[in-house]
Design an enzyme around this catalytic site. Structure first.
Site, PDB file in Angstrom:
ATOM      1  N   ARG A  61      11.565   2.036   3.445  1.00  0.00           N
ATOM      2  CA  ARG A  61      10.731   1.325   4.534  1.00  0.00           C
ATOM      3  C   ARG A  61      11.704   0.290   4.894  1.00  0.00           C
ATOM      4  O   ARG A  61      12.564  -0.420   4.308  1.00  0.00           O
ATOM      5  CB  ARG A  61       9.615   0.585   3.730  1.00  0.00           C
ATOM      6  CG  ARG A  61       8.926  -0.438   4.654  1.00  0.00           C
ATOM      7  CD  ARG A  61       7.924   0.520   5.669  1.00  0.00           C
ATOM      8  NE  ARG A  61       6.882  -0.575   6.154  1.00  0.00           N
ATOM      9  CZ  ARG A  61       5.688  -0.225   6.399  1.00  0.00           C
ATOM     10  NH1 ARG A  61       5.195   0.852   5.969  1.00  0.00           N
ATOM     11  NH2 ARG A  61       4.687  -1.037   6.663  1.00  0.00           N
ATOM     12  N   LYS A 120      22.862 -11.027   1.415  1.00  0.00           N
ATOM     13  CA  LYS A 120      24.239 -11.441   1.206  1.00  0.00           C
ATOM     14  C   LYS A 120      25.305 -10.927   2.603  1.00  0.00           C
ATOM     15  O   LYS A 120      26.462 -11.042   2.547  1.00  0.00           O
ATOM     16  CB  LYS A 120      25.025 -11.063   0.106  1.00  0.00           C
ATOM     17  CG  LYS A 120      24.167 -11.738  -1.125  1.00  0.00           C
ATOM     18  CD  LYS A 120      24.998 -11.090  -2.413  1.00  0.00           C
ATOM     19  CE  LYS A 120      24.035 -11.311  -3.609  1.00  0.00           C
ATOM     20  NZ  LYS A 120      24.287 -10.504  -4.823  1.00  0.00           N
ATOM     21  N   HIS A 163       6.230   6.534  11.227  1.00  0.00           N
ATOM     22  CA  HIS A 163       5.590   6.444   9.746  1.00  0.00           C
ATOM     23  C   HIS A 163       4.995   7.828   9.329  1.00  0.00           C
ATOM     24  O   HIS A 163       3.706   7.967   9.288  1.00  0.00           O
ATOM     25  CB  HIS A 163       4.619   5.235   9.910  1.00  0.00           C
ATOM     26  CG  HIS A 163       4.022   4.833   8.309  1.00  0.00           C
ATOM     27  ND1 HIS A 163       4.434   5.348   7.327  1.00  0.00           N
ATOM     28  CD2 HIS A 163       3.092   3.912   8.118  1.00  0.00           C
ATOM     29  CE1 HIS A 163       3.951   4.789   6.335  1.00  0.00           C
ATOM     30  NE2 HIS A 163       3.038   3.862   6.589  1.00  0.00           N
ATOM     31  N   ARG A 215       0.753  -1.227  -0.049  1.00  0.00           N
ATOM     32  CA  ARG A 215      -0.025   0.108  -0.034  1.00  0.00           C
ATOM     33  C   ARG A 215       0.767   1.333   0.186  1.00  0.00           C
ATOM     34  O   ARG A 215       0.815   2.128  -0.813  1.00  0.00           O
ATOM     35  CB  ARG A 215      -0.771   0.021   1.147  1.00  0.00           C
ATOM     36  CG  ARG A 215      -2.014   0.973   1.325  1.00  0.00           C
ATOM     37  CD  ARG A 215      -2.567   0.931   2.648  1.00  0.00           C
ATOM     38  NE  ARG A 215      -2.909  -0.690   2.962  1.00  0.00           N
ATOM     39  CZ  ARG A 215      -3.855  -1.557   2.596  1.00  0.00           C
ATOM     40  NH1 ARG A 215      -4.913  -0.661   1.945  1.00  0.00           N
ATOM     41  NH2 ARG A 215      -4.162  -2.340   2.715  1.00  0.00           N
ATOM     42  N   THR A 216       1.769   1.358   0.926  1.00  0.00           N
ATOM     43  CA  THR A 216       2.670   2.526   0.983  1.00  0.00           C
ATOM     44  C   THR A 216       3.566   2.576  -0.200  1.00  0.00           C
ATOM     45  O   THR A 216       3.701   3.848  -0.601  1.00  0.00           O
ATOM     46  CB  THR A 216       3.623   2.388   2.190  1.00  0.00           C
ATOM     47  OG1 THR A 216       2.909   2.396   3.513  1.00  0.00           O
ATOM     48  CG2 THR A 216       4.301   3.471   2.548  1.00  0.00           C
TER      49      THR A 216
END
Lengths: 349, 153
Positions: A135, A114, A163, A85-86
Site C-alpha cells: 500500500r 531516512k 485498489h 482494514r486492508t
C-alpha cells in the site's frame, strides 16, 4: 537472453545431460516469464476470462478457507500508508493459507523516513519474501514496484489511483448476490469524482455489458474521462442528482460511497448536499427483490443504521468476501492455479 | 534594389530546424541538449516569418540526430521541419512524428505521481484518437500536449 546465458552458466557446474539442461532452462525461463506477469497492479489489466477465473478461485476458498497451501512461503505486507482494514484482510488471507507474514503497518518505522527510495526498500524486501503486498500513498507506486521487483507485487492501493483487491471483492460480492456479472443495473452513489472504487468498477465491469447510474452532487459528479471511457466501450450510463426511492427502483446493485467533507472547496455546498445522499430505510420500498447494497466501508453517514438488518444490506458480508478474494489474488500471484486449488490436499477445514 | 541578406549563415554539413515557433525555441534547445554540443550552433530568434509571424531557427554544424531523438521534438512542436545538409545542399527534408511512447522526456503533472518522487524515468503513452494527449504509464494522469512540461535535466 540475459536470463538464458545466466542460467546456462549457473547450471554448467552440475554437469547435467544436454537434454536435462535445456529442459531445466526452459522451465525456469517459463517461470520467470510468468513471474513478470503475475503482479497485480490494476484490475484493468485483467480480461473477462481472468476475472471469472479469480471468482472461481475465491469460491473455492470460501468453501475451504483454512489450508496449508502457502506453507513455507513468506508474504510481506508493506504499508507505506496505514490501512488497517486492508492489511488485516490480506494478513488473514495469508495466515489462513499457512504462510508467514512479515512487514510493517506504519511507515514511520521504515527507512523511508531516512530518505530511502521505494526501489531500495522493494529490492531489500524481495530478498526475504516470496510476494509483496504493498500500500503506498503515491500514485503509480505499485506499477513501478512491479517493474523492478523480482517477486510478484500485489497492489493494496496506490494513492487515489488503483485498489484492485477492493474491486475484486466487489465483483465477487456482485457475482455471489446476483448469480452473474452480465447485464446488471449498477447504481453508484455519492463521491463519484474522487472515489477510486467506483472508477475501478467501471474498468472491471465493462466486460459484462452493465448499465450504470451515476448519482452524485454536481461537485462530485463522475469525471468526464470516465464518461468518455463508458462511451468508448459502449457502456450505457444515466446521471442523476436526485436520490430517492423512484430513482433507485431499477437497481440490482446499489453501491454507496462516502461524501467526504474535505473534498469540498465550498463548505456551504457540503452542508447542503451531505444528507441528500443518505440512504434511508423507506427508500427501499420500491427496490427489486434481488437488490443488494454495497459499501467499501468505513461508513460514516451514508446508510441509516436501521438498514443493517434489512435483507438488502450486504456491506458486512461484502467485507467478509474480501478474505476469499484476497486468498485468490495471493495464490494467483504466486502462480498457484485453480486446478491445484481444487485438488488441494492441504485443506484443514 | 538591395540584395536580401541571410540572417543566419549557411552550414556545410549538419541539421537545420526551421519554423520553430519562437516561444518554443528554448524548449527545443533544452530537449536537444544543445548546451552540451561542441560543434558550431547558430540560433536565430524572433526572425520574421510570413506563416508564424515570429519564428526561430537552429543550425547545427556536423550534427545528425536519430529518428528517436528527433521524434521527441514532436511533443513540443508537432509540425517541425528538419533539413539535413551535406556540402551546403539540402539532401533530405523530414517532419517529426510523435512516437507512441515517451520515456524520460515529459514531466508528470501529478505531484503525487511516483515519477515525481523517485529517481526514475517518466513514461508516457500517447492517448486519444487525435493523439493530442499523453497518459502517464504509472499514475494514469492525462496531460494535453499543449500543457506538456519537460523534465529538468
Amino acid at each position: 537472453m540475459k536470463n538464458y546465458t545466466f542460467l546456462k552458466l549457473s547450471l554448467s557446474k552440475y554437469c547435467l545431460s544436454e537434454e536435462k539442461e535445456v529442459n531445466l532452462v526452459r522451465k525456469t525461463l517459463y517461470t520467470i516469464g510468468n513471474m513478470e506477469k503475475r503482479s497485480l497492479v490494476t484490475i484493468a489489466d485483467h480480461s473477462r476470462e481472468k476475472i471469472e477465473y479469480l471468482i472461481q478461485m475465491a469460491e473455492e476458498f470460501e468453501r475451504h478457507p483454512n489450508r496449508r497451501l502457502l506453507e513455507g512461503r513468506v508474504v510481506a505486507t508493506l504499508f507505506f500508508e496505514p490501512s488497517t482494514r486492508t492489511r488485516l484482510s490480506f494478513e488473514t488471507a495469508a495466515n489462513r493459507l499457512g504462510a508467514r507474514v512479515i512487514g510493517f503497518a506504519d511507515p514511520k518505522v521504515t527507512s523511508g523516513t531516512k530518505g530511502e527510495t521505494l526501489k531500495d526498500t522493494i529490492m531489500m524486501v524481495s530478498n526475504y519474501a516470496d510476494i509483496i503486498v504493498m500500500r503506498h500513498y503515491l500514485e503509480g507506486a505499485a506499477r513501478y514496484a512491479s517493474e523492478i521487483a523480482p517477486v510478484p507485487i500485489v497492489n493494496a492501493g496506490d494513492g487515489a489511483n488503483q485498489h484492485p483487491s477492493q474491486t475484486m471483492l466487489d465483483l465477487y460480492s456482485i457475482y455471489k448476490t446476483q448469480g452473474r456479472l452480465d447485464n446488471l443495473d449498477i447504481y453508484l452513489v455519492g463521491d463519484l469524482k474522487y472515489g477510486r472504487t467506483v472508477h475501478s468498477m467501471l474498468n472491471a465491469m465493462y466486460h459484462f455489458n452493465p448499465t450504470f447510474h451515476f448519482i452524485a452532487p454536481e461537485e462530485l459528479a463522475m469525471p468526464e474521462i470516465y464518461k468518455n471511457f463508458c462511451r468508448d466501450h459502449g457502456i450505457r450510463y444515466v446521471e442523476h442528482t436526485d436520490f430517492n426511492a423512484d430513482v433507485i427502483s431499477g437497481a440490482d446493485i446499489l453501491y454507496m460511497t462516502r461524501v467526504q467533507r474535505e473534498r469540498f472547496t465550498d463548505l456551504m455546498e457540503y452542508e447542503r448536499v451531505k444528507d441528500r445522499y443518505l440512504l434511508k430505510l423507506d427508500m427501499l420500498s420500491k427496490a427489486r427483490p434481488n437488490m443488494k447494497i454495497l459499501h467499501p466501508l468505513p461508513r460514516v453517514n451514508e446508510i441509516e443504521y436501521s438498514i443493517d438488518e434489512n435483507p438488502h444490506a450486504y456491506y458486512f458480508e461484502q467485507a467478509h468476501n474480501g478474505l476469499f478474494a484476497r486468498q485468490a489474488l495471493l495464490c494467483d500471484a504466486l502462480g498457484i492455479t485453480l486446478e491445484e486449488i481444487r485438488n488441494d490436499s492441504t485443506i484443514i477445514n | 534594389m538591395k540584395e536580401k541578406q541571410l540572417l543566419v549563415a549557411a552550414i556545410e554539413n549538419g541539421t537545420v530546424i526551421d519554423h520553430i515557433p519562437s516561444e518554443k525555441l528554448f524548449a527545443v534547445v533544452n530537449l536537444l541538449h544543445l548546451d552540451r554540443m561542441t560543434s558550431a550552433v547558430t540560433i536565430g530568434y524572433n526572425l520574421e516569418s510570413k506563416e508564424l509571424g515570429k519564428k526561430s531557427i537552429i543550425k547545427m554544424a556536423d550534427k545528425f540526430f536519430t529518428d528517436e531523438e528527433l521524434n521527441q521534438l514532436a511533443v513540443i512542436c508537432p509540425n517541425l521541419t528538419l533539413c539535413i545538409i551535406h556540402d551546403y545542399e539540402i539532401t533530405e527534408k523530414r517532419t517529426v512524428a510523435l512516437p507512441d511512447e515517451l520515456k524520460g522526456i515529459v514531466k508528470c503533472a501529478n505531484p503525487k505521481c511516483i515519477t515525481n518522487n523517485e529517481p526514475m524515468k517518466t513514461h508516457f503513452h500517447v492517448h486519444g484518437n487525435e493523439r493530442n494527449a499523453l497518459k502517464c504509464h504509472y499514475c494514469n494522469t492525462i496531460i494535453q500536449l499543449d500543457d506538456v512540461q519537460l523534465v529538468e535535466k
